[in-house]
Design an enzyme around this catalytic site. Sequence first.
Site, PDB file in Angstrom:
ATOM      1  N   CYS A 195      24.661  11.280  -1.881  1.00  0.00           N
ATOM      2  CA  CYS A 195      24.368  12.696  -2.033  1.00  0.00           C
ATOM      3  C   CYS A 195      23.281  12.772  -3.100  1.00  0.00           C
ATOM      4  O   CYS A 195      23.564  12.679  -4.288  1.00  0.00           O
ATOM      5  CB  CYS A 195      25.621  13.456  -2.464  1.00  0.00           C
ATOM      6  N   VAL A 253      21.541  15.181  -4.181  1.00  0.00           N
ATOM      7  CA  VAL A 253      21.668  16.327  -5.073  1.00  0.00           C
ATOM      8  C   VAL A 253      22.729  16.055  -6.137  1.00  0.00           C
ATOM      9  O   VAL A 253      22.661  16.575  -7.237  1.00  0.00           O
ATOM     10  CB  VAL A 253      22.032  17.597  -4.278  1.00  0.00           C
ATOM     11  N   UNK A 254      23.701  15.201  -5.805  1.00  0.00           N
ATOM     12  CA  UNK A 254      24.815  14.928  -6.717  1.00  0.00           C
ATOM     13  C   UNK A 254      24.447  13.973  -7.845  1.00  0.00           C
ATOM     14  O   UNK A 254      25.071  13.998  -8.897  1.00  0.00           O
ATOM     15  CB  UNK A 254      25.996  14.328  -5.952  1.00  0.00           C
ATOM     16  N   THR A 255      23.475  13.097  -7.617  1.00  0.00           N
ATOM     17  CA  THR A 255      23.130  12.125  -8.654  1.00  0.00           C
ATOM     18  C   THR A 255      22.282  12.782  -9.729  1.00  0.00           C
ATOM     19  O   THR A 255      21.677  13.825  -9.507  1.00  0.00           O
ATOM     20  CB  THR A 255      22.376  10.913  -8.066  1.00  0.00           C
TER      21      THR A 255
END
Length: 158
Positions: free
Chosen positions: A41, A43-45
């Site tokens: 993901c 966007v998650u990192t």
Amino acid sequence: MSLFDGKKVIIIGDRDGIPGPAMAECLKGINVEVVYSATECFVUTAAGAMDLENQNWVKNFTDQYGAENIIVLVGAAEAESAGLAAETVTAGDPTFAGPLAGVQLGLRVFHAVEPEFKGAVDSAIYDEQIGMMEMVLDVDSIIEEMKSIRADYCKFND
């Protein structure tokens, strides 16, 4: 002969873009070896940077097989995320947080929607696995970003 012919491929897919298994499926039937595939993901990192574990895999496989034999495929949903991943495997980790901080590998790196990848794989499989995502991704921006990173940092101009 394809740009991918005989290469070792590292796939970094995106949960919100092109997942790793879709790119791997497209590569079946051509002369490549997928040595690593992950779906993250982006966007998650942290700040959209490449996952530290993935950086470590990229570094290890490059050490093992040689930079000239590696191609990295990314499937990021946005041009900026794709560019960060591409910059990481060419110029080094721009966040200076991971194993590729300050490590300029100069690897060949492509996004799954780029013509270099699309033209190298079976069009029917591509359409089945990735074609739908072309309608929702900003393909032109992704291509522009990837070309820019390769022009600036890639050591291989084929």
